[in-house]
Write a protein that holds these residues in place. Structure first.
Motif, PDB file in Angstrom:
ATOM      1  N   ASP A 199     -10.781   2.882  10.938  1.00  0.00           N
ATOM      2  CA  ASP A 199     -11.865   3.216  12.325  1.00  0.00           C
ATOM      3  C   ASP A 199     -11.844   1.058  12.559  1.00  0.00           C
ATOM      4  N   LEU A 200     -12.230   0.944  11.469  1.00  0.00           N
ATOM      5  CA  LEU A 200     -13.436  -0.795  11.779  1.00  0.00           C
ATOM      6  C   LEU A 200     -12.300  -1.083  11.739  1.00  0.00           C
ATOM      7  N   VAL A 201     -10.657  -0.916  11.322  1.00  0.00           N
ATOM      8  CA  VAL A 201     -10.121  -1.849  11.630  1.00  0.00           C
ATOM      9  C   VAL A 201      -9.156  -2.166  12.984  1.00  0.00           C
ATOM     10  N   GLU A 202      -9.536  -0.923  13.797  1.00  0.00           N
ATOM     11  CA  GLU A 202      -9.248  -1.002  15.072  1.00  0.00           C
ATOM     12  C   GLU A 202     -10.043  -1.741  15.747  1.00  0.00           C
ATOM     13  N   LYS A 203     -11.271  -1.444  15.813  1.00  0.00           N
ATOM     14  CA  LYS A 203     -12.376  -1.684  16.085  1.00  0.00           C
ATOM     15  C   LYS A 203     -12.516  -2.712  16.545  1.00  0.00           C
ATOM     16  N   PHE A 204     -12.076  -3.913  15.355  1.00  0.00           N
ATOM     17  CA  PHE A 204     -12.974  -5.212  14.903  1.00  0.00           C
ATOM     18  C   PHE A 204     -11.295  -6.135  14.987  1.00  0.00           C
ATOM     19  N   SER A 205     -10.343  -5.430  15.438  1.00  0.00           N
ATOM     20  CA  SER A 205      -8.857  -5.548  15.273  1.00  0.00           C
ATOM     21  C   SER A 205      -8.247  -6.371  13.951  1.00  0.00           C
ATOM     22  N   LEU A 206      -8.291  -5.835  13.499  1.00  0.00           N
ATOM     23  CA  LEU A 206      -8.273  -5.966  11.913  1.00  0.00           C
ATOM     24  C   LEU A 206      -6.975  -6.596  11.479  1.00  0.00           C
ATOM     25  N   THR A 207      -6.601  -7.864  10.898  1.00  0.00           N
ATOM     26  CA  THR A 207      -4.938  -7.294  10.259  1.00  0.00           C
ATOM     27  C   THR A 207      -5.044  -7.114   8.633  1.00  0.00           C
ATOM     28  N   LEU A 208      -4.940  -5.787   8.039  1.00  0.00           N
ATOM     29  CA  LEU A 208      -5.210  -5.585   6.717  1.00  0.00           C
ATOM     30  C   LEU A 208      -4.461  -5.734   5.887  1.00  0.00           C
ATOM     31  N   ILE A 209      -4.733  -6.406   4.697  1.00  0.00           N
ATOM     32  CA  ILE A 209      -4.281  -6.416   3.306  1.00  0.00           C
ATOM     33  C   ILE A 209      -4.727  -5.488   2.250  1.00  0.00           C
ATOM     34  N   LEU A 210      -4.056  -4.137   2.575  1.00  0.00           N
ATOM     35  CA  LEU A 210      -4.716  -3.148   1.191  1.00  0.00           C
ATOM     36  C   LEU A 210      -4.328  -2.635   0.568  1.00  0.00           C
ATOM     37  N   ILE A 211      -5.353  -3.677  -1.470  1.00  0.00           N
ATOM     38  CA  ILE A 211      -4.403  -3.586  -2.501  1.00  0.00           C
ATOM     39  C   ILE A 211      -5.019  -2.516  -3.140  1.00  0.00           C
ATOM     40  N   THR A 212      -3.970  -1.477  -4.072  1.00  0.00           N
ATOM     41  CA  THR A 212      -4.256  -0.452  -4.680  1.00  0.00           C
ATOM     42  C   THR A 212      -2.726  -0.338  -5.766  1.00  0.00           C
ATOM     43  N   HIS A 213      -3.130   0.347  -6.552  1.00  0.00           N
ATOM     44  CA  HIS A 213      -2.040   1.335  -7.665  1.00  0.00           C
ATOM     45  C   HIS A 213      -1.990   2.846  -6.539  1.00  0.00           C
ATOM     46  N   ASP A 214      -2.070   2.547  -6.024  1.00  0.00           N
ATOM     47  CA  ASP A 214      -2.103   4.609  -5.520  1.00  0.00           C
ATOM     48  C   ASP A 214      -1.387   4.418  -4.279  1.00  0.00           C
ATOM     49  N   PHE A 215       0.495   4.776  -4.604  1.00  0.00           N
ATOM     50  CA  PHE A 215       0.717   5.391  -3.440  1.00  0.00           C
ATOM     51  C   PHE A 215      -0.159   5.961  -2.353  1.00  0.00           C
ATOM     52  N   GLY A 216      -0.750   6.949  -2.668  1.00  0.00           N
ATOM     53  CA  GLY A 216      -1.809   7.938  -2.303  1.00  0.00           C
ATOM     54  C   GLY A 216      -2.503   7.355  -1.136  1.00  0.00           C
ATOM     55  N   VAL A 217      -3.147   6.352  -1.279  1.00  0.00           N
ATOM     56  CA  VAL A 217      -3.790   5.505  -0.809  1.00  0.00           C
ATOM     57  C   VAL A 217      -2.846   5.507   1.023  1.00  0.00           C
ATOM     58  N   VAL A 218      -1.759   5.211   0.335  1.00  0.00           N
ATOM     59  CA  VAL A 218      -0.928   3.689   1.142  1.00  0.00           C
ATOM     60  C   VAL A 218      -0.783   4.571   2.466  1.00  0.00           C
ATOM     61  N   SER A 219      -0.110   6.401   2.317  1.00  0.00           N
ATOM     62  CA  SER A 219       0.086   6.863   3.587  1.00  0.00           C
ATOM     63  C   SER A 219      -1.310   6.943   4.359  1.00  0.00           C
ATOM     64  N   GLU A 220      -2.658   6.838   4.333  1.00  0.00           N
ATOM     65  CA  GLU A 220      -3.876   6.983   5.133  1.00  0.00           C
ATOM     66  C   GLU A 220      -3.766   5.410   5.868  1.00  0.00           C
ATOM     67  N   THR A 221      -2.932   4.168   5.772  1.00  0.00           N
ATOM     68  CA  THR A 221      -3.810   2.904   5.663  1.00  0.00           C
ATOM     69  C   THR A 221      -2.855   1.725   5.833  1.00  0.00           C
TER      70      THR A 221
END
Ligand SMILES: Nc1ncnc2c1ncn2[C@@H]1O[C@H](COP(=O)(O)OP(=O)(O)OP(=O)(O)O)[C@@H](O)[C@H]1O
Ligand code: SF4
Ligand SMILES: [Mg+2]
Length: 320
Positions: A199-221
């Protein structure tokens, strides 16, 4: 689409008794404004170092050996300290991997969220605290007064993480680097936090680099995935494609080692472990764990090549 950030041929290493051990080797990628990119890889693959390099926060004995990090047309690696200060927090901000160690234990949350306004803008303390409370509301904290007056140790992990993101957003950055923002949280809180982040990424028009070791997290974001192993990019592909048909053997391995919604299958962890820097095999760093390895793989580092529209892979099984 307009490029916001380009990392070109970045190499980062650690000086160990006069010898440089390379932790990031020839890393290149570009991110367009508004993209949401997940940076994925096992522990020790170089994710945090890459994020720290973008903010030029690598500390000795670590150092950036060469490369370019072009942000809005300017090379961060060539900027003077003063210019860098205008970038950190205002243009690019980061949520760090360990929330407790990046919050100050002796200052209230309200003060810490207000601090960027006090340092970087002309506001009175009272106005800054008001703005901080606004931000705490935006990150879905309902009892704002209690949280603002609390010290970090008095809050739950989920609340601390929300406070961290409020701090990161204070100066309205363009690019947000979120380093494993959900690892300290239990599964339900993880999902909540990822929704909030979306939601915040949309609201603030952000570009996001999300770091994770978990592919499960990837699908959502994310809408794109960059897979890192041994300080090199293995694969860089749109999210839908990478889930449908992973190309690199390491990406395949990562996907086979996680449960997937609606699919019943045996989980297969990747054989072996990530070696420490300096101990990766010559040639392809994944060679000693790869079931498809062949002679050529020991000769040199496979270059990252575009093999389909928008899909890049660094593996000798592809291309000529
Ligand atoms: N200060 C340091 N001195 C020496 N080696 C370091 C230092 N910081 C990181 N490294 C090494 O660089 C490699 C990459 O580290 P990095 O922290 O970027 O990994 P990561 O992908 O973020 O892992 P994790 O998922 O555990 O956070 C690792 O082998 C790590 O041990
Ligand atoms: S280059 Fe060779 S060792 Fe590396 S992933 Fe491809 S097949 Fe495996
Ligand atoms: Mg890390």
């Amino acid at each position: 689409m307009e490029n916001l950030l380009s990392v070109n041929n970045l190499r980062v290493g650690f000086d160990k008794e006069g010898k440089i051990l390379e932790a990031l080797k020839d890393v290149s990628f570009s991110i367009a404004k508004g993209e949401k990119v997940a940076l994925v890889g096992e522990s020790g693959s170089g994710k945090t170092l890459l994020a720290l390099s973008i903010l030029r926060l690598i500390e000795p004995p670590g150092k950036i050996i060469e490369g370019e990090i072009i942000y809005k047309g300017k090379d961060i690696l060539k900027m003077k300290e003063e210019e860098l200060r205008k970038i950190r927090g205002k243009e690019i901000s980061m949520i760090f991997q360990e929330p407790l160690s990046s919050l100050n234990p002796v200052l209230t949350i309200g003060y810490q969220v207000a601090e960027p306004f006090l340092i970087h803008t002309k506001t009175t303390k009272r106005e800054a605290i008001e703005k901080a409370k606004e931000l705490l509301k935006i990150v879905s904290i309902s009892d704002v007064d209690r949280v603002a007056n609390a010290y970090p140790h008095e809050l739950s992990g989920g609340m601390r993480q929300r406070a961290m993101i409020a701090m990161a957003l204070a100066l309205n950055p363009s690019l947000l680097l979120a380093d494993e923002p959900t690892t300290a949280l239990d599964v339900t809180l993880q999902a909540q936090f990822l929704n909030l982040l979306n939601d915040l990424v949309e609201k603030f028009s952000l570009t996001l680099i999300l770091i994770t070791h978990d592919f499960g997290v990837v699908s959502e974001t994310s809408d794109r995935v960059i897979v890192l192993y041994g300080g090199t990019i293995c694969e860089d592909s749109p999210k839908a494609e990478i889930f449908k048909k992973p190309l690199h053997p390491y990406t395949k391995g990562l996907l086979e080692s996680i449960p997937r919604r609606g699919e019943e299958k045996e989980l297969k962890p990747i054989k072996g472990q990530v070696p420490p820097i300096g101990k990766f095999p010559a040639g392809c760093p994944f060679r000693d764990r790869c079931q498809s390895a062949f002679e050529k793989c020991s000769e040199k580092l496979p270059p990252l090549k575009e093999i389909e529209n928008g899909r890049k892979v660094a593996c000798f099984l592809y291309g000529d």
